[in-house]
Structure formats: structure tokens, C-alpha cells
Write a protein that holds these residues in place. Structure first.
Motif, PDB file in Angstrom:
ATOM      1  N   ALA A   1      -5.811 -25.767  10.040  1.00 52.59           N
ATOM      2  CA  ALA A   1      -7.132 -25.247   9.691  1.00 52.59           C
ATOM      3  C   ALA A   1      -7.471 -24.060  10.580  1.00 52.59           C
ATOM      4  O   ALA A   1      -7.018 -23.970  11.724  1.00 52.59           O
ATOM      5  CB  ALA A   1      -8.174 -26.353   9.864  1.00 52.59           C
TER       6      ALA A   1
ATOM      7  N   VAL B   1      -9.646 -23.645   4.717  1.00 55.64           N
ATOM      8  CA  VAL B   1      -9.674 -24.900   5.461  1.00 55.64           C
ATOM      9  C   VAL B   1     -10.070 -24.509   6.875  1.00 55.64           C
ATOM     10  O   VAL B   1      -9.429 -23.672   7.505  1.00 55.64           O
ATOM     11  CB  VAL B   1      -8.305 -25.613   5.451  1.00 55.64           C
ATOM     12  CG1 VAL B   1      -8.368 -26.907   6.264  1.00 55.64           C
ATOM     13  CG2 VAL B   1      -7.851 -25.902   4.029  1.00 55.64           C
TER      14      VAL B   1
ATOM     15  N   VAL C   1     -11.902 -25.877  10.815  1.00 64.21           N
ATOM     16  CA  VAL C   1     -12.171 -27.008  11.703  1.00 64.21           C
ATOM     17  C   VAL C   1     -13.265 -26.631  12.696  1.00 64.21           C
ATOM     18  O   VAL C   1     -13.349 -25.490  13.144  1.00 64.21           O
ATOM     19  CB  VAL C   1     -10.888 -27.470  12.446  1.00 64.21           C
ATOM     20  CG1 VAL C   1     -10.351 -26.394  13.367  1.00 64.21           C
ATOM     21  CG2 VAL C   1     -11.134 -28.757  13.220  1.00 64.21           C
TER      22      VAL C   1
ATOM     23  N   VAL D   1     -12.562 -31.340   9.643  1.00 62.47           N
ATOM     24  CA  VAL D   1     -11.823 -30.318   8.899  1.00 62.47           C
ATOM     25  C   VAL D   1     -12.449 -30.254   7.518  1.00 62.47           C
ATOM     26  O   VAL D   1     -12.602 -31.281   6.852  1.00 62.47           O
ATOM     27  CB  VAL D   1     -10.330 -30.674   8.781  1.00 62.47           C
ATOM     28  CG1 VAL D   1      -9.588 -29.579   8.018  1.00 62.47           C
ATOM     29  CG2 VAL D   1      -9.712 -30.886  10.142  1.00 62.47           C
TER      30      VAL D   1
ATOM     31  N   LYS E   1     -12.487 -28.388   3.662  1.00 64.10           N
ATOM     32  CA  LYS E   1     -11.843 -27.561   2.639  1.00 64.10           C
ATOM     33  C   LYS E   1     -12.935 -27.061   1.712  1.00 64.10           C
ATOM     34  O   LYS E   1     -13.833 -27.815   1.347  1.00 64.10           O
ATOM     35  CB  LYS E   1     -10.866 -28.399   1.821  1.00 64.10           C
ATOM     36  CG  LYS E   1      -9.626 -28.819   2.545  1.00 64.10           C
ATOM     37  CD  LYS E   1      -8.758 -29.697   1.677  1.00 64.10           C
ATOM     38  CE  LYS E   1      -8.226 -28.917   0.503  1.00 64.10           C
ATOM     39  NZ  LYS E   1      -7.188 -29.645  -0.256  1.00 64.10           N
TER      40      LYS E   1
END
Length: 186
Positions: free
Chosen positions: A53, A69, A71, A150, A152
């Protein structure tokens, strides 16, 4: 709820050091939230970590419209909506490292200068069915302040420079412990 509201939230977020507003919805059950089949967010929690990520700083530099993605740590949860701010995992929250700051509210990043924090933060939201603002929700299932998450989703940027990830799913990587004598809000 409009994007303008989220703009104001991002602008005002660094100003609320130590107030009760950060604790409005750390989780609804003080720990792991239960998935509900009736919840519109029941499928948003990912069963597996999506892997590599981007850091928030790299995500902020990515192009709008890109699948992404990312984090970070949950900094604030917007009460009543499936929305939260995510702060770069590289930015130490108050009390993360041994220090003499004595911060009683480490989840608000109060010890970080507001300009530095703003550059390391972005908004995450699950879009409402009409595409305007975040879906209304009583909780953000299984998440609380400072969780490493995380996410998406699809990246957008508005005319004010705010960066938003329109989440398709998230995975909680870590839940930190607070130092002795501190307790989670709520």
C-alpha cells in the motif's frame, strides 16, 4: 452531506486538540464491532490484507480517478457516517514514542504541528447511493482511533486540494495499545 462539509472537516480537524469531539465514535462497542447482515457496510471489511500500500504522502501525489491502496492510522471518525480521516503511518501519534509530552489524548495527534499533520492526512469515505457524500452509518465496523488500516478505493481531489479515497474496502492491520494510565475514549 456534501464534499464542502468534508472540506471544512479537513480544514478544522487539526484545530481540535484534546477535545471530546475526537472521541465521538472511536467504536460503538469499545472494541471489535460486529458485522451485521443488515448493515450496508457488512461487506466493506476485507478478509485479507490487500498487500502493498502507498503511504499517505504518495497517495496525495497520485492522480485523481486512480484506483489506489493506501495505509495509515485512523485519526478521526465522522459520527453518523461511514467516513474517517487517515493519517500517514510514518507520522508518530502523540505518546507513540517515549516522550515527556504528557499527552492525555494521543489519538488526536495534538503534539504534531497542524501544517505537518494536514500534509499527512486524507479523507476516507464510503459513498452514499446517490453519490453525494458518505453513506449514513451508526458505526465504522471494527475500527477505532489509531488503528492501522489499509484502504482500497478510488482517489479524488477537489478544488480546495482535499484528497479523498472513496473506499471499496479496508483491512485493519494493527490496533495499538495505549501507555499505562490512558484509556480509549467512549
Amino acid at each position: 452531506m456534501t464534499k464542502r462539509f468534508f472540506t471544512m472537516l479537513l480544514i478544522l480537524a487539526p484545530l481540535g486538540c484534546g477535545s471530546d469531539s475526537e472521541s465521538a465514535n472511536p467504536t460503538t462497542d469499545g472494541g471489535e464491532a460486529k458485522k451485521s447482515a443488515a448493515s450496508p457496510l457488512a461487506s466493506i471489511t476485507l478478509a485479507e490484507d490487500p498487500g502493498e500500500a502507498l503511504a499517505i504522502s504518495a497517495a496525495r501525489d497520485a492522480e485523481a480517478g486512480q484506483d489506489i491502496v493506501v495505509v495509515g492510522r485512523i485519526d478521526k471518525i465522522v459520527t453518523g457516517y461511514a467516513s474517517f480521516t487517515l493519517t500517514d503511518i510514518a507520522l508518530d501519534y502523540c505518546g507513540q514514542v517515549e516522550s515527556e509530552d504528557g499527552c492525555k489524548t494521543p489519538w488526536d495527534y495534538c503534539c504534531i504541528p497542524s501544517e505537518e499533520k494536514a500534509a499527512a492526512t486524507l479523507m476516507v469515505m464510503v459513498d452514499a447511493a446517490d453519490g453525494v457524500g458518505a453513506i449514513e452509518a451508526e458505526e465504522v465496523p471494527g475500527l477505532r482511533l489509531l488503528d492501522a488500516v489499509v484502504v482500497k478505493g478510488k482517489l479524488s481531489k477537489d478544488e480546495f486540494g482535499n484528497v479523498i479515497v472513496h473506499a471499496a474496502g479496508w483491512f485493519k492491520r494493527e490496533r495499538p495499545n495505549l501507555r499505562e494510565g490512558l484509556h480509549w475514549p467512549g
